[in-house]
Scaffold this active site. Structure first.
Site, mmCIF file in Angstrom:
data_model
loop_
_atom_site.group_PDB
_atom_site.id
_atom_site.type_symbol
_atom_site.label_atom_id
_atom_site.label_comp_id
_atom_site.label_asym_id
_atom_site.label_seq_id
_atom_site.Cartn_x
_atom_site.Cartn_y
_atom_site.Cartn_z
ATOM 1 N N SER A 149 -8.907 -23.660 -9.624
ATOM 2 C CA SER A 149 -9.569 -25.201 -9.933
ATOM 3 C C SER A 149 -10.989 -25.218 -10.372
ATOM 4 O O SER A 149 -11.763 -24.266 -9.275
ATOM 5 C CB SER A 149 -8.795 -26.113 -9.174
ATOM 6 O OG SER A 149 -10.026 -27.326 -8.999
ATOM 7 N N TYR A 164 -7.924 -27.639 -0.259
ATOM 8 C CA TYR A 164 -7.467 -27.746 -1.568
ATOM 9 C C TYR A 164 -8.500 -26.150 -2.112
ATOM 10 O O TYR A 164 -8.462 -25.553 -2.550
ATOM 11 C CB TYR A 164 -7.723 -28.507 -2.326
ATOM 12 C CG TYR A 164 -6.834 -28.467 -3.558
ATOM 13 C CD1 TYR A 164 -6.000 -28.392 -4.446
ATOM 14 C CD2 TYR A 164 -7.699 -28.213 -5.082
ATOM 15 C CE1 TYR A 164 -5.457 -28.039 -5.901
ATOM 16 C CE2 TYR A 164 -7.154 -28.212 -5.525
ATOM 17 C CZ TYR A 164 -6.448 -27.887 -6.533
ATOM 18 O OH TYR A 164 -6.184 -27.823 -7.782
#
Length: 258
Positions: A149, A164
């Site tokens: 990401s 995350y």
């Protein structure tokens, strides 16, 4: 239509593939369009089986949906055993799309949330790669595409926060190291690093105003689509990408330029 590599038809395995609006399903569909047999793995067994039936019916390819908990080694290994014992062509590609978001501020993150996010995003990637790599080595063709990401590269700043970002940064390290180890076998390992994508991963934790703000923050002035990501994954799984390995492919509409 039948997908062919230099060594024959192949099967693509995609984790996190049950959600109709997800990157995983879009990826499995793209593989099916290109003639691959597909295996859809998801915690949602009914959803995975339904999605596989849809792809088989719509695209005339062999498709299998299986229930898998990517954080559980035995569950992942059992899925790999089922695929190996099936009539599907040998596994030639693995896309580790399964993941979860986490917008919890750092000082509010408890250990359970940390473990949940790291286990699904990072450990799940490790377990899937380890379970399906032997079939690729034996079959003489292998393409692994992992899901990182932009949050791993810029330290959050999109939706999810520290757990995350840390887990997705771990995916990048895993990808690069695994690429070195697998290179002697001719197996490539690359990572996708999307920016904001219009999926349900933020469901229940966002609203229309926030989604519009996210789109406006992107230089191309829109969120990515699952199909945008799926097209890149399919390319990295192709023979045309045979000299790409250990890379991070940024696909973010210009929101992070490296």
């Amino acid at each position: 239509m039948s997908f062919q590599t230099g060594v024959g038809p192949r099967t693509a395995v995609v984790t996190g593939a049950a959600s109709p609006r997800g990157i995983g399903f879009a990826t499995a569909r793209r593989f099916a369009v290109e003639g691959w047999a597909v295996v859809l793995l998801d915690l949602d067994e009914a959803g995975a089986k339904s999605a596989a039936d849809t792809l088989a019916q719509d695209h005339g390819v062999a498709a299998l949906g299986l229930e898998v908990d990517v954080t559980d080694q035995e569950s992942v290994r059992a899925a790999a055993a089922v695929v190996a014992a099936s009539d599907l062509p040998p596994v030639g590609a693995l896309a580790t799309v399964a993941g979860v978001a986490s917008p919890v501020p750092f000082l509010e993150v408890d250990l359970a949330e940390w473990r949940r996010v790291v286990d699904i995003n990072l450990t799940g990637t490790f377990l899937a790669c380890q379970a399906f790599l032997p079939a690729m080595i034996d079959g003489g063709y292998g393409r692994i595409v992992t899901m990182s990401s932009v949050s791993a590269q810029q330290g959050g700043g999109v939706f999810s926060k520290t757990p995350y970002s840390a887990a997705k940064a771990g995916v990048l390290g895993l990808t690069r190291s695994l690429a070195r180890e697998m290179a002697p076998y001719g197996i490539t390992v690359n990572s996708i690093s999307p920016g904001v994508v219009d999926t349900d991963i933020r469901a229940g934790a966002t609203d229309a105003e926030n989604e519009a703000r996210l789109a406006a923050s992107v230089p191309l002035r829109r969120q990515g689509t699952p199909d945008d990501i799926a097209a890149l994954i399919a390319f990295l799984a192709s023979e045309d990408a045979s000299y790409l390995t250990g890379t991070t492919q940024n696909i973010n509409g210009g929101s992070y330029i490296a």
